[in-house]
Scaffold this active site. Sequence first.
Site, short mmCIF file in Angstrom:
data_model
loop_
_atom_site.label_atom_id
_atom_site.label_comp_id
_atom_site.label_asym_id
_atom_site.label_seq_id
_atom_site.Cartn_x
_atom_site.Cartn_y
_atom_site.Cartn_z
N TYR A 1 20.79 90.72 -28.58
CA TYR A 1 20.03 89.48 -28.45
C TYR A 1 20.39 88.51 -29.56
CZ TYR A 1 16.10 86.29 -29.21
OH TYR A 1 15.34 85.18 -29.45
N HIS A 2 20.45 89.01 -30.78
CA HIS A 2 20.67 88.15 -31.93
C HIS A 2 22.04 87.47 -31.89
CE1 HIS A 2 20.49 86.73 -36.05
NE2 HIS A 2 21.71 87.18 -36.20
N HIS A 3 23.08 88.21 -31.52
CA HIS A 3 24.42 87.63 -31.49
C HIS A 3 24.51 86.50 -30.46
CE1 HIS A 3 26.33 89.82 -34.49
NE2 HIS A 3 27.35 90.33 -33.85
N THR B 1 22.22 83.41 -31.49
CA THR B 1 22.69 82.61 -32.63
C THR B 1 23.75 81.61 -32.20
OG1 THR B 1 22.22 84.43 -34.17
CG2 THR B 1 23.75 82.73 -34.92
#
Length: 352
Positions: free
Chosen positions: A175-177, A180
């Site tokens: 999710y974070h990659h 961002t």
Amino acid sequence: MSPEEHPTIADFFKDMEVGLPTLERPFGIKLWPVFSKLYSGLFGYAPENFKFRQGETHMSTLQETLVALAAYYIIIFGGREIMRNRKPFVLNGPFIVHNFYLTVVSGALLALFIEQLLPTLVNHGVFYGVCNYQGGWTKPLVTLYYMNYLTKYLELIDTVFLVLKKKPLTFLHTYHHGATALLCYTQLIGHTAVSWVPITLNLCVHVVMYWYYFQAARGIRIWWKKYITIMQITQFIVDLGFVYFASYTYFTSTYFPWMPNAGRCAGEEFAAIAGVVILSSYLLLFISFYFATYKKETKSGRPRRNTGKDALIAMAREPLPRPRGLSSAGDEDSNGAVSTAREGSKTRSRKA
């Protein structure tokens, strides 16, 4: 650019501004001219001539961004299934190189941001720097914002290493990659002057984090891996302080002028909303991971009592579901994971 115009090593030292550190030259050497020569050699034009134009600049449309992110998720989850009956690859050499160049790139961008921002903040103040187009949205800063945005696609290779080495793919990491890269895109097209705050803090974390991964891949044991997660959480708290302030003063001055506010803040409304939502989700997930990893046991050594808030913690730290009948991946440390072992088990953090 003709062959004669390509810069040589001597060109980088010619007319170089070197001396004692000053406000405009905080590192004792003027970095922008060096960057300009490198940039011109790579792209054929000076960074001073760069303009981010939606629909013309590479990766400047929502369609391009969504296609790239969709391809990322298809590759990593499709790759996980392709690898399920195959032996994991040993990629220590490429893994070391990957983390080293991301350390260097993050450090170089951070230094360039500091050189551009320090005179503005000292001479005009923080509010001017985060809310005025001439403070946080100058031509050099836009060039650096775009370069930082492109590095988010390089960082997606982190997950490819996890897939090829048959490591678990957690919700927090995947999710974070993706989020961002989307966040950086929304701030670029939203002309958000406060962008430099989360970007520079993120670069600080990345210099430390990728250096840790680089050293760990070389077999060097480092005792401070826990503090990387603390740095990540601190980063998001500071980010949100600035982003909440910028968003609050924008919306109140625009729609509720009778409320206390500091005036208009540069940026588009959709970009402010995207920044608040995505960064808030990061803070919640990383705090949850921290407590799941480092505060897992009570002082008595007994496991913590299961409560309703464990759902968010589990979402952050657990591997994403695999199709029925597939075995779990190995439990070795992997890129993007800061792990800590207790009684033979490991939990993993996915990076910022």
